[in-house]
Design an enzyme around this catalytic site. Structure first.
Site, PDB file in Angstrom:
ATOM      1  CG  HIS A 288      -2.097  -0.891   1.156  1.00 46.82           C
ATOM      2  ND1 HIS A 288      -3.229  -0.787   0.513  1.00 46.82           N
ATOM      3  CD2 HIS A 288      -2.016  -2.180   1.514  1.00 46.82           C
ATOM      4  CE1 HIS A 288      -3.958  -1.902   0.425  1.00 46.82           C
ATOM      5  NE2 HIS A 288      -3.377  -2.884   1.279  1.00 46.82           N
ATOM      6  CG  ASP A 348      -3.320  -3.922   4.986  1.00 48.20           C
ATOM      7  OD1 ASP A 348      -2.331  -3.026   4.995  1.00 48.20           O
ATOM      8  OD2 ASP A 348      -4.392  -3.658   4.267  1.00 48.20           O
ATOM      9  CD  GLU A 349      -5.675  -5.828   1.146  1.00 50.75           C
ATOM     10  OE1 GLU A 349      -6.580  -6.424   0.896  1.00 50.75           O
ATOM     11  OE2 GLU A 349      -5.578  -4.680   1.036  1.00 50.75           O
ATOM     12  CB  VAL A 350       2.786  -7.792   1.614  1.00 47.37           C
ATOM     13  CG1 VAL A 350       4.095  -7.538   1.072  1.00 47.37           C
ATOM     14  CG2 VAL A 350       2.440  -6.914   3.078  1.00 47.37           C
TER      15      VAL A 350
END
Ligand SMILES: *[C@@H]1O[C@H](CO)[C@@H](O)[C@H](O)[C@H]1NC(C)=O
Length: 554
Positions: A288, A348-350
Site C-alpha cells: 500500500h 496488510d495485503e503485501v
C-alpha cells in the site's frame, strides 16, 4: 390544535406504510421495525448509546435558555481554568437550546417553579487531565443526577464529563410547543470497551479538514473515542512531512490543495482532544505504498519483467539499509507530530509477485536462507520496522496478517482483525487472544460496504467478545473500529454513509453486553438520528419516517 394536526399526520404516515407494505420490496426486518415506527417519532429524550445504568422518572422539569447554565461545581478540581470544559459547556448549551440567547452574567435570572437552572460539573479526581490527551487507559466514567433545582454531573476526569454532557443533552426534549423539558434522572455510566474507533481513509479520496472535523464532532455525539486516520495509501500521500516534503509534493493528488499541513494535523488532533478523541495515524507499509515511491526514490522494490526492470514498483524494498534509515527518520517525525502512544503500522495485503521477480531480492533470500518463503522476507522487514518504531513509540497496532505470518511481536502489540466472515473472524480472535495479544475487531464493520435495507442491524448484532475462548482471552479484546474505506467515498457522501450506521457500532462498544433488543434500538436510534440531523449532521434515515426538525441542506 397542534396535537390533533400531529395525529392526522401520523395517521397519514400509517396509511403510507400500509400501502408500502403491499409492495414486496420491503424486507422482513423492515416490517418488524415498521410496527414500532410511530412510537419512535413521538418519543424523545432517548439515549444513544444506552448508559450502563439509567433511571428516568416521570417527573418532568422545564429548562430555558435565559435561566439555565452549565457551571463548574465549587468542589471541582478543574475550575474555571479548564478551557476544554468551558468549550464543551458552550457547545452543549447550543446543542440543548439551538442558537437561543444565553443568560448574560450579572443580569438577574428569572426562574419559575419546577425549573432546572443549573448543571453543575464536578471533576472529582485531583488531576482532571484537562490539559492532557485521552489514552486507552483514560477513565471515561461519569454520574449524572438530574433533579430540581439543579443537576449534577460528577466525573473523575474531564473525559467522563464530556460523555456526561452529551448524555445530559440527549435527555432534554421538546414538548409540543417547543419548550425544553428534562425528566428527573439518575445515570451511572462507563464504556464496555476502551477502544471505540472510526477509520477514515484520506488517500483514495482527499477529505477536506472540514469533513474530518464534522466527523469528529459526530463521533463525540456517539461516544467514539479513537479516530484511526488511514492518512496515506497507494493512490495518494496527502500527509505533508517536514522531514520529507517531497513525499506529498510528488505523492499527493495536488501538492498544495490536497495535502494536510502540519497546522491542519495539529487542528485535527486538538479538535479531537477537546472531545475526548484520540487520533491514531496509520502509515501502512510495506504494501500500500505506491504513492510513497513518487517522492522517495529507491524506497520501493523495482519489479522485473524477465531479466529487465519493468519500470513498475512493488512493496517497500526490504533489502536496502537506506530503507531503514528513511523509516527511522520518518517515524521519528510521526512520533513528535502525533501525541498518542499508539501508531498503526498497517502490514496488510503485501503482494509478493514483484519481490519474486527481482533478482537482487532472490539473492538476498538465498543469503538469509529464506528459501522461497516470502512471508519470511515480509517478517524480516516488519521485525526491523517494529524495532525502529519501538524506540519512539510506546505502542503499535498492526493488521492481522502480521500476526498470521508469524512475525515476532512485542507482547503489548495490538492486533487489528479485519478479515473474513463471522466464522473466520471468530477463530482469528480466538487465535490472537490465545497467543496473549490484545485485539480489536473490524471485520463485521466495513461500513463502506452498502446494501439495500437496514444493514445497521447486522452491525448491531456483531459482538467482539463473541468467540470461543476463556474469560482471560475475552479480556484481551479492547474494542473495535468501524471502517469507511474511501474508494467510493469523498466529502459528498461520507457523512450520510457513515451515520447513523456507525452509531450501531458505537452502542455495541459502549453499552452493556446484554443491550441487544433490536426493536428498542430502532426506536432510540431513530430519535438519535434525528438529533444528529437537528445538529446539522446529514445522517441518513433508518427507514420511512420524519424528524421534528428536518435537514435543510447546508
Ligand atoms: C418523562 O416524563 C413524562 C411525564 O412527566 C413521561 O410521560 C415520560 O414518559 C417521561 N420520559 C421517560 C423517558 O421516562
Amino acid at each position: 390544535m397542534l396535537a390533533s394536526l400531529k395525529l392526522i399526520l401520523l395517521l397519514l404516515l400509517a396509511l403510507g406504510f400500509a400501502q408500502a407494505l403491499q409492495h414486496n420490496y420491503i424486507d422482513e426486518a423492515d416490517e418488524v421495525a415498521d410496527a414500532e415506527l410511530l412510537v419512535a417519532a413521538a418519543n424523545s429524550g432517548a439515549l444513544w448509546p444506552l448508559p450502563q445504568k439509567v433511571k428516568i422518572s416521570d417527573v418532568s422539569i422545564k429548562l430555558n435558555s435565559f435561566s439555565f447554565q452549565i457551571t463548574d461545581a465549587k468542589e471541582s478540581t478543574a475550575g474555571q481554568s479548564c478551557s476544554l470544559l468551558q468549550d464543551a459547556y458552550r457547545r452543549y448549551f447550543e446543542y440543548v437550546f439551538g442558537n437561543a440567547k444565553r443568560h448574560e452574567p450579572g443580569k438577574s435570572r428569572r426562574t419559575g417553579p419546577s425549573e432546572l437552572t443549573e448543571l453543575q460539573v464536578w471533576i472529582t479526581s485531583p488531576d482532571s487531565e484537562c490539559d492532557g490527551y485521552p489514552s486507552v487507559t483514560s477513565d471515561e466514567s461519569y454520574e449524572l443526577m438530574v433533579d430540581q433545582p439543579y443537576a449534577v454531573l460528577k466525573a473523575p476526569k474531564v473525559w467522563g464529563a464530556l460523555h456526561g454532557l452529551e448524555t445530559f443533552s440527549q435527555l432534554v426534549y421538546e414538548d409540543e410547543y417547543g419548550a425544553k423539558s428534562i425528566n428527573s434522572t439518575t445515570i451511572s455510566d462507563f464504556p464496555r470497551f476502551a477502544h471505540r474507533g472510526i477509520l477514515l481513509d484520506s488517500s483514495r479520496h482527499f477529505l477536506p479538514i472540514k469533513v474530518i472535523l464534522a466527523n469528529l464532532e459526530t463521533m463525540a455525539m456517539n461516544k467514539f473515542n479513537v479516530f484511526h486516520w488511514h492518512i496515506v495509501d497507494d493512490p495518494s500521500f496527502p500527509y505533508l512531512s517536514r522531514t520529507f516534503p517531497q513525499l506529498s509534493q510528488q505523492g499527493a493528488y495536488h501538492p498544495y490543495t490536497h495535502v494536510y499541513t502540519p497546522a491542519d494535523v495539529k487542528m485535527v488532533i486538538e479538535f479531537g482532544r477537546l472531545r475526548g478523541i484520540r487520533v491514531i495515524p496509520e502509515f501502512d507499509t510495506p504494501g500500500h505504498t505506491q504513492s510513497w515511491g513518487k517522492g522517495q526514490t529507491d524506497l520501493l522494490t523495482p519489479c522485473y519483467s524477465g531479466s529487465k526492470p519493468s519500470g513498475t514498483f512493488g512493496p517497500v524494498n526490504p533489502i536496502l539499509s537506506t530503507t531503514y534509515e528513511f523509516m527511522s527518520q520518518f517515524f521519528k517525525e510521526i512520533s513528535t507530530v502525533f501525541p498518542d502512544a499508539y501508531i498503526h503500522l498497517g502490514g496488510d495485503e503485501v503482494d509478493f509477485s514483484c519481490w519474486k521477480s527481482n533478482p537482487d531480492i532472490q539473492k538476498f533470500m538465498d543469503q538469509q536462507g529464506f528459501g522461497q518463503d516470502y512471508k519470511k522476507l515480509e517478517s524480516f522487514y516488519i521485525q526491523k520496522l517494529l524495532d525502529i518504531v519501538a524506540t519512539t513509540q510506546k505502542g503499535y497496532m498492526i493488521w492481522q496478517e502480521v500476526f498470521d505470518n508469524g512475525v515476532t511481536l512485542k507482547p503489548d502489540t495490538l492486533i487489528h482483525v479485519w478479515k473474513g466472515n463471522k466464522e473466520k473472524y471468530q477463530s482469528e480472535m480466538a487465535n490472537v487472544t490465545s497467543s496473549g495479544f490484545q485485539t480489536l475487531l473490524s471485520s463485521p464493520w466495513y461500513l463502506n460496504r452498502i446494501s439495500y435495507g437496514q444493514d445497521w442491524q447486522g452491525h448491531y448484532k456483531a459482538d467482539p467478545q463473541d468467540f470461543k475462548g476463556t474469560e482471560a482471552q475475552k479480556k484481551l479484546v479492547i474494542g473495535g473500529e468501524a471502517c469507511l474505506w474511501g474508494e467510493y467515498v469523498d466529502a459528498t457522501n461520507l457523512t450520510p454513509r457513515l451515520w447513523p450506521r456507525a452509531s450501531a457500532v458505537a452502542e455495541r462498544l459502549w453499552s452493556a453486553v446484554d443491550v441487544t433488543d433490536i426493536t428498542d434500538a430502532f426506536n432510540r436510534l431513530s430519535v438519535h438520528r434525528c438529533r444528529m440531523v437537528e445538529r446539522g449532521i446529514p445522517a441518513e434515515p433508518l427507514f420511512s419516517s420524519y424528524c421534528p426538525h428536518e435537514y435543510k441542506g447546508v
